[in-house]
Write a protein that holds these residues in place. Structure first.
Motif, short mmCIF file in Angstrom:
data_model
loop_
_atom_site.label_atom_id
_atom_site.label_comp_id
_atom_site.label_asym_id
_atom_site.label_seq_id
_atom_site.Cartn_x
_atom_site.Cartn_y
_atom_site.Cartn_z
N PHE A 28 -83.65 -48.04 -10.33
CA PHE A 28 -83.67 -49.52 -10.21
C PHE A 28 -84.98 -50.05 -10.90
N GLU A 29 -85.57 -49.26 -11.57
CA GLU A 29 -86.51 -49.76 -12.34
C GLU A 29 -87.79 -50.42 -11.51
N ASP A 30 -88.12 -49.70 -10.48
CA ASP A 30 -89.16 -49.98 -9.61
C ASP A 30 -88.96 -51.41 -8.91
N ASP A 31 -87.51 -51.58 -8.78
CA ASP A 31 -87.06 -52.73 -8.15
C ASP A 31 -86.28 -52.35 -6.67
N PHE A 32 -86.86 -51.28 -6.33
CA PHE A 32 -86.23 -50.82 -4.88
C PHE A 32 -87.28 -50.69 -3.78
N ALA A 33 -87.11 -51.89 -2.89
CA ALA A 33 -88.10 -52.19 -1.79
C ALA A 33 -88.08 -51.12 -0.85
N GLU A 34 -89.07 -51.39 0.08
CA GLU A 34 -89.39 -50.30 1.36
C GLU A 34 -88.09 -50.75 2.13
N THR A 35 -87.52 -51.89 2.42
CA THR A 35 -86.67 -52.28 2.89
C THR A 35 -85.35 -51.46 2.54
N ASP A 36 -85.29 -51.71 1.33
CA ASP A 36 -83.97 -51.01 0.53
C ASP A 36 -84.03 -49.25 0.86
N TRP A 37 -85.05 -48.78 0.90
CA TRP A 37 -85.39 -47.26 1.08
C TRP A 37 -85.00 -47.16 2.73
N ASP A 38 -85.37 -47.82 3.58
CA ASP A 38 -85.13 -47.83 4.84
C ASP A 38 -83.48 -48.02 5.26
N HIS A 39 -82.83 -48.77 4.32
CA HIS A 39 -81.53 -48.84 4.62
C HIS A 39 -80.75 -47.57 4.11
N THR A 40 -81.51 -47.00 3.29
CA THR A 40 -80.88 -45.76 2.53
C THR A 40 -80.83 -44.28 3.69
N LEU A 41 -81.73 -44.74 4.70
CA LEU A 41 -81.76 -43.55 5.64
C LEU A 41 -81.02 -43.65 6.82
N GLY A 42 -80.84 -42.45 7.43
CA GLY A 42 -80.21 -42.41 8.76
C GLY A 42 -78.74 -42.06 8.80
N GLY A 43 -78.10 -41.78 7.62
CA GLY A 43 -76.83 -41.34 7.45
C GLY A 43 -76.75 -39.98 6.67
N MET A 44 -75.44 -40.01 5.92
CA MET A 44 -75.08 -38.82 5.09
C MET A 44 -75.44 -39.50 3.61
N HIS A 45 -76.18 -38.30 3.00
CA HIS A 45 -76.58 -38.46 1.60
C HIS A 45 -75.75 -37.35 0.80
#
Length: 177
Positions: A28-45
């Motif tokens: 994402f060319e360093d356009d992946f915010a901390e909130t985006d990271w938080d949204h990515t966690l807590g489920g299946m990867h």
């Protein structure tokens, strides 16, 4: 050799989490915010590795979307990325195949917000553009999210919903969709 692994966030070690974050930042060319990271966690990867090196990632987390007057248990796809130098080789499709299996087996609906330029990829996989209005159930009540109209896609698991209705997502910090 390419390997696809599905694993819950709780079972990812610190080194794997760091590798995923680095991949997302690069993709994402360093356009992946901390909130985006938080949204990515807590489920299946879904992790795609080639010769042990992480080259693809995506996750599906549970959300509640309001649709047709009811709360629908939704598998929401987040953080789909392939290392920039490995794109166009089927790794994104491998990620999505794994995530769609999770959505179809555990949720009533799949949903995602397509990044610019990725809509055709999702449409080709059977994801359908939400053609109605999008909203969020904010702390102050239901609010329109017109900036998300035209980028929200759903994957019906059972019956196909009325794609022209109102779709309301649950509240979260950062990008709500």
């Amino acid at each position: 050799m390419t390997e696809v692994r599905t694993v819950h966030s709780a079972d990812l070690g610190a080194d794997e989490l760091k590798a995923v974050r680095m991949l997302l930042d690069a993709a994402f060319e360093d356009d992946f915010a901390e909130t985006d990271w938080d949204h990515t966690l807590g489920g299946m990867h879904a992790l795609v590795r080639e010769d042990g090196e992480l080259i693809g990632h995506g996750s599906v987390v549970q959300r509640r979307l309001l649709l047709g007057g009811r709360a629908v248990r939704t598998g929401y796809v987040e953080g789909v990325a392939v290392r920039p130098d490995r794109r166009g080789q089927g790794h994104g499709a491998a990620v999505m195949t794994a995530l769609e299996r999770v959505v179809r087996s555990a949720y009533d609906l799949g949903a995602l917000s397509a990044a610019e330029g990725a809509a055709g990829f999702y449409r080709a996989r059977g994801w359908q553009l939400w053609q109605g209005r999008t909203c969020v159930l904010a702390p102050t009540g239901i609010e329109r999210t017109p900036e998300d109209d035209g980028s929200t896609y759903v994957l019906p698991v059972g019956a196909v919903p009325d794609l022209h209705g109102v779709l309301v997502c649950d509240w979260r910090d950062g990008d709500v969709w």
